[in-house]
Structures are given as structure tokens and as C-alpha cells.
Design a protein around this motif. Structure first.
Motif, PDB file in Angstrom:
ATOM      1  N   GLY A   1       9.527 -21.047 -36.335  1.00  0.00           N
ATOM      2  CA  GLY A   1       8.124 -21.451 -36.337  1.00  0.00           C
ATOM      3  C   GLY A   1       7.872 -22.248 -35.066  1.00  0.00           C
ATOM      4  O   GLY A   1       8.764 -22.956 -34.601  1.00  0.00           O
TER       5      GLY A   1
ATOM      6  N   MET B   1      10.863 -28.094 -31.343  1.00  0.00           N
ATOM      7  CA  MET B   1      11.378 -26.868 -31.973  1.00  0.00           C
ATOM      8  C   MET B   1      12.539 -26.288 -31.159  1.00  0.00           C
ATOM      9  O   MET B   1      13.504 -25.778 -31.717  1.00  0.00           O
ATOM     10  CB  MET B   1      10.274 -25.827 -32.159  1.00  0.00           C
TER      11      MET B   1
ATOM     12  N   ILE C   1      -0.281 -23.395 -34.879  1.00  0.00           N
ATOM     13  CA  ILE C   1       1.098 -23.495 -35.382  1.00  0.00           C
ATOM     14  C   ILE C   1       1.407 -22.209 -36.137  1.00  0.00           C
ATOM     15  O   ILE C   1       0.707 -21.832 -37.080  1.00  0.00           O
ATOM     16  CB  ILE C   1       1.275 -24.707 -36.331  1.00  0.00           C
ATOM     17  N   LEU C   2       2.443 -21.531 -35.669  1.00  0.00           N
ATOM     18  CA  LEU C   2       2.904 -20.329 -36.365  1.00  0.00           C
ATOM     19  C   LEU C   2       4.063 -20.749 -37.252  1.00  0.00           C
ATOM     20  O   LEU C   2       5.074 -21.263 -36.758  1.00  0.00           O
ATOM     21  CB  LEU C   2       3.370 -19.282 -35.338  1.00  0.00           C
TER      22      LEU C   2
ATOM     23  N   THR D   1       2.197 -26.785 -42.722  1.00  0.00           N
ATOM     24  CA  THR D   1       1.998 -25.339 -42.737  1.00  0.00           C
ATOM     25  C   THR D   1       2.052 -24.794 -44.161  1.00  0.00           C
ATOM     26  O   THR D   1       2.269 -23.618 -44.388  1.00  0.00           O
ATOM     27  CB  THR D   1       2.990 -24.593 -41.817  1.00  0.00           C
TER      28      THR D   1
ATOM     29  N   GLY E   1      12.555 -22.936 -39.830  1.00  0.00           N
ATOM     30  CA  GLY E   1      11.345 -23.749 -39.894  1.00  0.00           C
ATOM     31  C   GLY E   1      11.458 -25.008 -39.036  1.00  0.00           C
ATOM     32  O   GLY E   1      12.415 -25.168 -38.266  1.00  0.00           O
ATOM     33  N   GLY E   2      10.490 -25.906 -39.209  1.00  0.00           N
ATOM     34  CA  GLY E   2      10.375 -27.075 -38.344  1.00  0.00           C
ATOM     35  C   GLY E   2      10.876 -28.382 -38.933  1.00  0.00           C
ATOM     36  O   GLY E   2      11.372 -29.245 -38.203  1.00  0.00           O
ATOM     37  N   GLY E   3      10.747 -28.527 -40.239  1.00  0.00           N
ATOM     38  CA  GLY E   3      11.202 -29.737 -40.924  1.00  0.00           C
ATOM     39  C   GLY E   3      10.838 -31.020 -40.197  1.00  0.00           C
ATOM     40  O   GLY E   3       9.703 -31.167 -39.710  1.00  0.00           O
TER      41      GLY E   3
ATOM     42  N   LYS F   1      15.245 -16.714 -43.836  1.00  0.00           N
ATOM     43  CA  LYS F   1      14.500 -17.873 -43.326  1.00  0.00           C
ATOM     44  C   LYS F   1      15.197 -19.148 -43.770  1.00  0.00           C
ATOM     45  O   LYS F   1      15.365 -19.392 -44.975  1.00  0.00           O
ATOM     46  CB  LYS F   1      13.062 -17.858 -43.861  1.00  0.00           C
TER      47      LYS F   1
ATOM     48  N   SER G   1       3.741 -32.144 -35.489  1.00  0.00           N
ATOM     49  CA  SER G   1       2.442 -31.489 -35.724  1.00  0.00           C
ATOM     50  C   SER G   1       1.544 -32.368 -36.605  1.00  0.00           C
ATOM     51  O   SER G   1       0.329 -32.358 -36.449  1.00  0.00           O
ATOM     52  CB  SER G   1       2.591 -30.076 -36.288  1.00  0.00           C
TER      53      SER G   1
ATOM     54  N   GLY H   1       7.311 -20.367 -39.778  1.00  0.00           N
ATOM     55  CA  GLY H   1       8.420 -19.439 -39.934  1.00  0.00           C
ATOM     56  C   GLY H   1       8.196 -18.509 -41.126  1.00  0.00           C
ATOM     57  O   GLY H   1       8.635 -17.357 -41.118  1.00  0.00           O
ATOM     58  N   ASP H   2       7.490 -19.000 -42.135  1.00  0.00           N
ATOM     59  CA  ASP H   2       7.196 -18.174 -43.321  1.00  0.00           C
ATOM     60  C   ASP H   2       6.315 -16.990 -42.938  1.00  0.00           C
ATOM     61  O   ASP H   2       6.524 -15.860 -43.384  1.00  0.00           O
ATOM     62  CB  ASP H   2       6.503 -19.011 -44.401  1.00  0.00           C
TER      63      ASP H   2
ATOM     64  N   GLY I   1       9.495 -30.051 -35.833  1.00  0.00           N
ATOM     65  CA  GLY I   1       8.142 -29.530 -35.597  1.00  0.00           C
ATOM     66  C   GLY I   1       7.069 -30.094 -36.516  1.00  0.00           C
ATOM     67  O   GLY I   1       5.966 -30.409 -36.073  1.00  0.00           O
ATOM     68  N   HIS I   2       7.402 -30.251 -37.803  1.00  0.00           N
ATOM     69  CA  HIS I   2       6.390 -30.762 -38.736  1.00  0.00           C
ATOM     70  C   HIS I   2       6.040 -32.216 -38.452  1.00  0.00           C
ATOM     71  O   HIS I   2       4.879 -32.608 -38.501  1.00  0.00           O
ATOM     72  CB  HIS I   2       6.853 -30.619 -40.189  1.00  0.00           C
TER      73      HIS I   2
END
Ligand code: IP8
Length: 245
Positions: free
Chosen positions: A131, A77, A143-144, A199, A44-46, A5, A53, A146-147, A49-50
Motif C-alpha cells: 500500500g 512505506m 492512499i492506495l 484505509t 500494508g502500512g501499519g 497480503k 497518513s 494493500g487490500d 504508512g498509517h
């Protein structure tokens, strides 16, 4: 089979919206080239995506979030995923894009599809998933992270090693003094004290890592700024970071 990941904090600059850390991504890709065992990448989104969101107040709990938010988060994403895919291809890897909708229905994984991801990894391709903003059903989305994808894949595929690539050396027992935990067996790290983001940030990582280790599988937290450490763990059984087992 290895699961890797790439955390949002290592592949993007979390301080600045929509800023990929292209050099770091390239450095990681160069090291991944050295791995001779099949592996799957989750990212992940960093600050992609974050960032969105947060703006659209979207979370991991299924709810009737703003549809424009769903569109924008998902688009961002895809944009970040494309940067990863391009970097991998440029470094002579064979990335194969698999949005989580390829192996998830609502918030449940599709076992046959998850097994197919492994088959793809065992060929000369590298499955790359991430994610994402997901359709849940009944007009809801979620929100799914990546973890979470890591533990979903681990449950069915039982990887030899699950690696979480971070922007720090591993898990610290004390954040201020940066005292690194080498082996989680020696430590009851307080999950509550770790920093959070949408997340769950480090908290979610520790939760998912603990879940995976309770399946009897080994988990490793490593610093992506020293990508050689990823290869050392896989090829040389040398773990410079935090191990969960
Ligand atoms: O960075 C979440 O993935 P994470 C991605 O692994 C989005 O938590 C869409 C926020």
C-alpha cells in the motif's frame, strides 16, 4: 498462483509508531520458504504508512493533500518495505520489490504490467508490493491500500487462493466473545460493526475479500502469529481461519 497480503497489524506494532514486528516477519518468511507454488506478496502500512497518513490527514479519496505528507508517507512505506525485503532475503527467499507505481497509472491498473508481475512470480522471484501514497494527476494524490491492490491483482491474475494475513484468527461474528466465522457462506457478517482505521481496516479487508470471492475466487483470512496455517492452507487444503468463496 497465490496472493498473500501481510496486514499492517501483523508486520508492525500498531500501538507504537514506526515499530516493525521483526520476529513475526521472520517467522512468516521461514514458513513462506516451504511454499512450492508461485506467490505474490502485498503488505500494508501499519504503524509506518498509517501513522503518517493520519498525521497528514490523507485518505483513499484522490485530493490535493499536503505534498510533504505524500513524501513522508511514501518514505515510511519504503522503509517498512525494506524491512520485509531484508527479512525475506535473510531467510533465503528471493524478494523482488515492486512499488505499486510499477503496475498502476493514477488509480488504474496497467494490465500488461500486472501480467508481468505474475511472470516474475513464476520465475524464482517473489514480487513484493505494498500500500502506498500515490500520484493521481491534476495535483492530486491518494492512499492506495494493500487490500485494494489484492482485488486489483486478483481481477487480472485470478489466483487459486488469496490470503489475508491478520493479527487475529480470522473474522469474528461477535468481537467480544471471539466467535470465529469459519466459512462466510454460513454467515452474513455485519461489515458495519468491524473496527476501522485510515484505509478502512477490517471493513476494507472484508469488502475487498467479498469482491474477490464474487469473482469466483477463494479468499482466506488467517492469523500470522501462527504462520504454519498459511502453509497448511496452500499445501494441505487445511483452512484454520475464515474462508470466503
Ligand atoms: O495498510 C495502506 O495500506 P494498508 C498503506 O493495506 C498506507 O491499508 C500508505 C497508509
Amino acid at each position: 498462483m497465490i496472493l498473500i497480503k501481510l496486514g499492517g497489524s501483523i508486520i508492525t506494532n500498531k500501538e507504537r509508531p514506526l515499530s516493525p514486528r521483526t520476529k513475526t516477519i521472520n517467522n512468516i518468511a521461514k514458513q513462506l520458504k516451504k511454499i512450492s507454488e508461485p506467490f505474490i506478496i502485498v503488505h500494508g502500512g501499519g504503524s509506518f504508512g498509517h501513522y503518517w497518513s493520519v498525521k497528514y490527514d490523507m485518505h483513499t479519496k484522490p485530493a490535493k493533500y499536503d505534498y510533504h505528507g505524500v513524501a513522508i508517507v511514501k518514505n515510511s512505506m519504503i522503509q517498512l518495505n525494506k524491512i520485509i525485503l531484508d527479512s525475506f532475503a535473510k531467510n533465503k527467499l528471493n524478494p523482488y520489490c515492486l512499488p505499486p507505481t510499477d503496475f498502476m497509472a493514477g488509480n488504474k491498473s496497467i494490465t500488461s504490467k500486472v501480467k508481468e508481475v505474475k511472470k516474475i512470480a513464476e520465475s524464482n522471484l517473489i514480487p513484493v508490493t505494498f500500500g502506498d501514497a500515490m500520484w493521481y494527476g491534476q495535483k492530486k494524490s491518494y492512499i492506495l491500500s494493500g487490500d485494494k491492490i489484492m482485488s486489483i491483482l486478483a481481477k487480472t491474475l485470478r489466483p487459486r487462493l488469496s490470503i489475508f494475513v491478520l493479527n487475529v484468527d480470522g473474522l469474528y461474528s461477535d468481537f467480544k466473545t471471539k466467535l470465529l466465522i469459519h466459512d462466510m457462506r454460513d454467515q452474513q457478517a455485519s461489515i458495519q460493526d468491524t473496527p476501522m482505521d485510515v484505509t478502512g481496516g477490517m471493513k476494507r479487508k472484508v469488502e475487498e475479500a467479498t469482491k474477490i470471492s464474487k469473482m469466483g475466487l477463494k479468499v482466506f483470512f488467517v492469523n500470522g502469529n501462527k504462520p504454519q496455517r498459511i502453509v497448511d492452507a496452500i499445501q494441505k487444503n487445511k483452512f484454520e481461519g475464515t474462508v470466503f468463496r
